[in-house]
Design an enzyme around this catalytic site. Structure first.
Site, PDB file in Angstrom:
ATOM      1  N   ARG A 109      43.569   6.197  20.479  1.00  0.00           N
ATOM      2  CA  ARG A 109      43.023   7.515  20.157  1.00  0.00           C
ATOM      3  C   ARG A 109      42.397   8.100  21.402  1.00  0.00           C
ATOM      4  O   ARG A 109      42.007   7.379  22.325  1.00  0.00           O
ATOM      5  CB  ARG A 109      41.996   7.430  19.033  1.00  0.00           C
ATOM      6  CG  ARG A 109      40.732   6.653  19.391  1.00  0.00           C
ATOM      7  CD  ARG A 109      39.805   6.554  18.181  1.00  0.00           C
ATOM      8  NE  ARG A 109      38.607   5.782  18.443  1.00  0.00           N
ATOM      9  CZ  ARG A 109      37.409   6.309  18.750  1.00  0.00           C
ATOM     10  NH1 ARG A 109      37.274   7.615  18.833  1.00  0.00           N
ATOM     11  NH2 ARG A 109      36.367   5.542  18.960  1.00  0.00           N
ATOM     12  N   ASN A 147      37.178  14.496  17.374  1.00  0.00           N
ATOM     13  CA  ASN A 147      36.389  13.320  17.029  1.00  0.00           C
ATOM     14  C   ASN A 147      35.843  12.688  18.294  1.00  0.00           C
ATOM     15  O   ASN A 147      36.603  12.297  19.183  1.00  0.00           O
ATOM     16  CB  ASN A 147      37.249  12.277  16.299  1.00  0.00           C
ATOM     17  CG  ASN A 147      36.458  11.031  15.935  1.00  0.00           C
ATOM     18  OD1 ASN A 147      35.635  11.054  15.028  1.00  0.00           O
ATOM     19  ND2 ASN A 147      36.701   9.937  16.651  1.00  0.00           N
ATOM     20  N   GLU A 148      34.518  12.626  18.375  1.00  0.00           N
ATOM     21  CA  GLU A 148      33.854  11.917  19.475  1.00  0.00           C
ATOM     22  C   GLU A 148      34.438  12.276  20.847  1.00  0.00           C
ATOM     23  O   GLU A 148      34.992  11.435  21.561  1.00  0.00           O
ATOM     24  CB  GLU A 148      33.918  10.410  19.256  1.00  0.00           C
ATOM     25  CG  GLU A 148      33.142   9.933  18.050  1.00  0.00           C
ATOM     26  CD  GLU A 148      33.171   8.433  17.843  1.00  0.00           C
ATOM     27  OE1 GLU A 148      32.312   7.919  17.101  1.00  0.00           O
ATOM     28  OE2 GLU A 148      34.066   7.768  18.410  1.00  0.00           O
ATOM     29  N   GLU A 311      28.249   9.615  11.132  1.00  0.00           N
ATOM     30  CA  GLU A 311      28.817   8.267  11.172  1.00  0.00           C
ATOM     31  C   GLU A 311      27.738   7.265  11.539  1.00  0.00           C
ATOM     32  O   GLU A 311      26.997   7.466  12.494  1.00  0.00           O
ATOM     33  CB  GLU A 311      29.937   8.140  12.213  1.00  0.00           C
ATOM     34  CG  GLU A 311      31.286   8.672  11.830  1.00  0.00           C
ATOM     35  CD  GLU A 311      32.356   8.309  12.865  1.00  0.00           C
ATOM     36  OE1 GLU A 311      32.264   7.223  13.464  1.00  0.00           O
ATOM     37  OE2 GLU A 311      33.258   9.135  13.082  1.00  0.00           O
ATOM     38  N   GLU A 359      40.317  -1.213  13.370  1.00  0.00           N
ATOM     39  CA  GLU A 359      38.973  -1.312  12.811  1.00  0.00           C
ATOM     40  C   GLU A 359      38.971  -1.907  11.400  1.00  0.00           C
ATOM     41  O   GLU A 359      38.106  -1.586  10.590  1.00  0.00           O
ATOM     42  CB  GLU A 359      38.307   0.068  12.823  1.00  0.00           C
ATOM     43  CG  GLU A 359      38.081   0.583  14.242  1.00  0.00           C
ATOM     44  CD  GLU A 359      37.286   1.870  14.304  1.00  0.00           C
ATOM     45  OE1 GLU A 359      36.087   1.797  14.641  1.00  0.00           O
ATOM     46  OE2 GLU A 359      37.861   2.933  14.013  1.00  0.00           O
ATOM     47  N   LYS A 360      39.890  -2.816  11.161  1.00  0.00           N
ATOM     48  CA  LYS A 360      39.959  -3.411   9.820  1.00  0.00           C
ATOM     49  C   LYS A 360      38.791  -4.350   9.529  1.00  0.00           C
ATOM     50  O   LYS A 360      38.543  -4.697   8.370  1.00  0.00           O
ATOM     51  CB  LYS A 360      41.286  -4.141   9.627  1.00  0.00           C
ATOM     52  CG  LYS A 360      41.617  -5.211  10.638  1.00  0.00           C
ATOM     53  CD  LYS A 360      43.007  -5.788  10.377  1.00  0.00           C
ATOM     54  CE  LYS A 360      43.469  -6.710  11.493  1.00  0.00           C
ATOM     55  NZ  LYS A 360      43.804  -5.940  12.723  1.00  0.00           N
ATOM     56  N   PHE A 361      38.069  -4.776  10.567  1.00  0.00           N
ATOM     57  CA  PHE A 361      36.891  -5.615  10.357  1.00  0.00           C
ATOM     58  C   PHE A 361      35.594  -4.826  10.518  1.00  0.00           C
ATOM     59  O   PHE A 361      34.514  -5.401  10.613  1.00  0.00           O
ATOM     60  CB  PHE A 361      36.907  -6.814  11.312  1.00  0.00           C
ATOM     61  CG  PHE A 361      38.099  -7.715  11.101  1.00  0.00           C
ATOM     62  CD1 PHE A 361      38.334  -8.305   9.871  1.00  0.00           C
ATOM     63  CD2 PHE A 361      38.998  -7.939  12.124  1.00  0.00           C
ATOM     64  CE1 PHE A 361      39.439  -9.119   9.668  1.00  0.00           C
ATOM     65  CE2 PHE A 361      40.105  -8.751  11.932  1.00  0.00           C
ATOM     66  CZ  PHE A 361      40.337  -9.342  10.704  1.00  0.00           C
ATOM     67  N   HIS A 362      35.711  -3.508  10.558  1.00  0.00           N
ATOM     68  CA  HIS A 362      34.547  -2.631  10.591  1.00  0.00           C
ATOM     69  C   HIS A 362      34.017  -2.491   9.170  1.00  0.00           C
ATOM     70  O   HIS A 362      34.775  -2.282   8.224  1.00  0.00           O
ATOM     71  CB  HIS A 362      34.964  -1.266  11.145  1.00  0.00           C
ATOM     72  CG  HIS A 362      33.842  -0.352  11.503  1.00  0.00           C
ATOM     73  ND1 HIS A 362      32.946   0.133  10.576  1.00  0.00           N
ATOM     74  CD2 HIS A 362      33.470   0.191  12.696  1.00  0.00           C
ATOM     75  CE1 HIS A 362      32.083   0.932  11.177  1.00  0.00           C
ATOM     76  NE2 HIS A 362      32.381   0.990  12.464  1.00  0.00           N
TER      77      HIS A 362
END
Length: 677
Positions: A109, A147-148, A311, A359-362
């Site tokens: 990204r 975004n950011e 966020e 980011e599946k472990f976020h």
């Protein structure tokens, strides 16, 4: 401006990652949790425009309708942080180039050259299409551009960016040979024979055999911030035109530890609502202090107005070296700490945990563990608490003191070949903030040229780059009765990173009543001892490290002196009466605890309360509105605490009447609506 008449609660919602039959379950669970708003569409460009100029809005139509039917508002994103694969296939030149000349690849990204005409055209195209379709949708609460910005890429060094940089320079310094002469003077290009005779000779400050020109590097950072801002304002203006009355924002990352390449003092004036992302430094001790500092800085960027936390995390993130999970109760306490310091809500990344991707472990509001989990129960409790606190929306946080912070100074100090690489502006800012936090002082951050007259105490932790205007402003503040505390290596250079004429500390030497003959950085692990010169120090000895200076008083009194080290016998901490006020100077690095010893004396000069009755790590913060004042008490300790009350009130989370003192359970939060005086 609050985006809704209630405190916002929700998070990033990415339903496109799930089959549509899951959406109905999401709606039911959002209602159960008390969700009021979700951010949607932020990473959806590839779905919304699967081919150039071909749009597919069907799924987003259904989603927004579903949100409206369930009483949930949308923070609708323009998905311009991640252009589709087809865009890069057509325009590989829009991928950014690093300082080393490497072109980054698509697949993450934020891989954007913000000077790319192709990117700018494509971004305004998708933004226009979204605004034309959804401007009047009843679910729409606000627009969320990109975004950011600046994460992970804040600067591009390609030829297109270099040409855009030259255009920016001509706008700053003027066209033709006169403008070029001003640039040469500003950058000091006669040093190392760098002088330019044609604008086309100037490029981006790519990797050079040794350190490059600091003036050029500093201007390139400024240009890169402005290039991103130009793309934001282009989208914002489209949305203002096609969707009048709907606030437009983007998510900042004001914490210095999380983004360093946007001038948020400038950006803050371009958004309708300041919004921020904040992620706890999970492995740090007392990380709630950095959270408080980030919230105070965000509120300050908003000019003191309410802002919105769009966020943060319910638990662990997945991109820090040690992704420490939050302890029970920390989710709600962290969230309400942001609210105490001015946020009109608390939102998360993200609603439902992803099964795939980076980011599946976020952590998320709805974790992989599902609804039979501690996080889900705490999410529901936070939703209920925010509903009870809705009347706070639009009120303002009350600050006691001010801290000077300037992104340009930080950028300049962070360049190569400074006297000590172990002195960092962000570290000193953290340390001074912690010292004031431990004195239970709420902090506004201020630009060095802003009006300071409202504050009895102003602290300058690190202002290496100080303009002539900043020097005049700080001097006038003290002359008019203010108390100023300045740390070492401040006031040294002007806006072009040129040393101010005469002795250090440049534009601050008169107000401080001293000069610095020589910087005396210390060896790694070397320390210096400081002994008190006056009765006011109470015999307290201090220990510094990293830095010392050869200070010569020019009217200032010595409060502590060096008793050993390279500046032995010379002043270490001074106090100068200047006009109606006083200015303190610290010429070495002190720990937050030892900074507290100096600040105690400065606070006495400023006639600030000591608040010794408040326990350590219990925050007490005030928000005020036209109808009422609200006191937040947040207990970050593992034991119960008591906070004195000078007024009767009603505790809003329990509906209890309180008087005399407020009991705050271990790890808990209490919010009191104070009765009128």
């Amino acid at each position: 401006m609050a985006p809704t008449p209630r405190l916002a609660f929700g998070g990033d919602y990415n339903p496109e990652q799930w089959p549509e039959q899951v959406w109905a379950e999401d709606m039911a669970l959002m209602r159960e949790a008390g969700v009021t708003m979700v951010s949607v569409g932020i990473f959806s460009w590839c779905l919304l425009e699967p081919e150039p100029g071909v749009y597919d809005f069907g799924w987003l139509d259904r989603l927004l309708d579903l949100l409206h039917e369930n009483g949930i508002q949308a923070d609708l994103g323009t998905p311009t942080a991640v252009p589709p694969a087809w865009f890069y296939q057509r325009h590989p030149e829009a991928l950014p180039v690093t300082k080393d000349g490497q072109r980054l690849a698509f697949g993450s990204r934020g891989a954007i050259c913000h000077s790319s005409p192709a990117y700018r055209a494509a971004a305004t195209g998708i933004t226009t299409a979204l605004a034309e379709r959804y401007a009047d949708h009843p679910a729409l609460a606000m627009w969320h551009v990109h975004n950011e910005y600046g994460a992970p890429v804040s600067a591009c060094y390609c030829d297109t960016s270099a040409a855009d940089f030259r255009r920016w320079l001509r706008a700053c310094y003027g066209e033709g040979t006169d403008g070029l002469a001003r640039l040469n003077d500003a950058w000091g290009t006669t040093f190392w024979g760098q002088r330019y005779t044609e604008w086309t000779q100037i490029g981006a400050p790519s990797r050079t055999p040794t350190t490059g020109n600091p003036g050029q590097q500093l201007d390139f950072i400024r240009f890169s911030s402005d290039a991103m801002l130009a793309n934001f304002t282009a989208e914002r203006d489209i949305l203002h035109h096609l969707s009048p009355g709907k606030p437009v924002t983007t998510n900042f990352m004001t914490a210095p530890s999380q983004n360093s390449r946007a001038d948020y003092w400038k950006w803050g004036g371009e958004v309708d609502l300041v919004a921020n992302d904040h992620y706890l430094i999970s492995a740090a001790d007392r990380n709630h202090i950095e959270l408080a500092m980030a919230a105070d800085l965000t509120r300050s960027v908003a000019g003191g107005a309410p802002w919105l936390l769009v966020e943060h995390s319910t638990g662990a993130v997945n991109w820090q070296p040690s992704n420490i999970a939050k302890r029970p109760g920390e989710l709600g306490r962290n969230s309400l700490a942001h609210v105490a310091r001015g946020s009109d809500g608390a939102m998360f990344f993200q609603w439902r945990a992803s099964r795939y991707g980076a980011e599946k472990f976020h952590s998320s509001m709805l974790p992989h563990a599902g609804t039979d989990s501690r996080i889900w129960r705490e999410v529901k409790q936070l939703g209920a608490d925010l509903a009870r606190l809705g009347e706070l929306a639009g009120t303002r946080t009350v600050a006691d003191v001010a801290m000077v912070w300037d992104w340009h100074s930080w950028w300049a100090q962070s360049l190569e070949w400074r006297p000590s690489e172990y002195h960092r502006a962000d570290e000193r800012t953290d340390a001074f903030y912690e010292a004031m936090y431990d004195r239970h002082l709420t902090v506004d951050f201020v630009h060095p040229e802003h009006d300071l007259s409202a504050y009895p105490l102003v602290v300058v932790p690190a202002l290496y780059l100080a303009t002539t205007g900043a020097g005049r402003n700080l001097t006038r503040y003290v002359e008019n009765g203010g108390t100023l505390v300045v740390s070492y290596f401040s006031g040294i250079v002007d806006e072009h990173d040129r040393v101010h004429p005469g002795p250090h500390p440049g534009v601050l030497r008169d107000v401080l009543g001293l000069t610095v003959e020589e910087f005396l950085p210390l060896r790694v692990a070397e320390t210096v001892s400081l002994a008190g010169n006056t009765d006011h120090t109470g015999g307290v000895r201090l220990t510094g490290d990293v830095w010392a200076e050869a200070v010569v008083p020019r009217g200032a009194e010595t409060v502590w002196h060096y008793s050993d080290g390279p500046a032995s016998g010379a002043p270490a901490v001074t106090r100068n009466q200047h006009g109606a006020g006083t200015a303190w100077y610290l010429s070495t690095r002190l720990s937050p605890t030892q900074l507290g010893e100096v600040l105690a004396l400065a606070c006495a000069d400023a006639r600030l309360p000591d608040r010794k009755e408040l326990p350590r790590d219990v925050e007490v913060v005030l928000r005020e509105g036209p109808e009422a004042a609200y006191m937040f008490a947040l207990n970050h300790n593992l034991v119960d605490a008591k906070v004195p009350l000078t007024r009767l009130g009603t505790e809003l989370l329990t509906d209890e009447r309180v008087a005399g003192h407020l009991s705050v359970p271990a790890g808990g939060v209490r919010v009191v609506r104070l009765d009128p005086c």
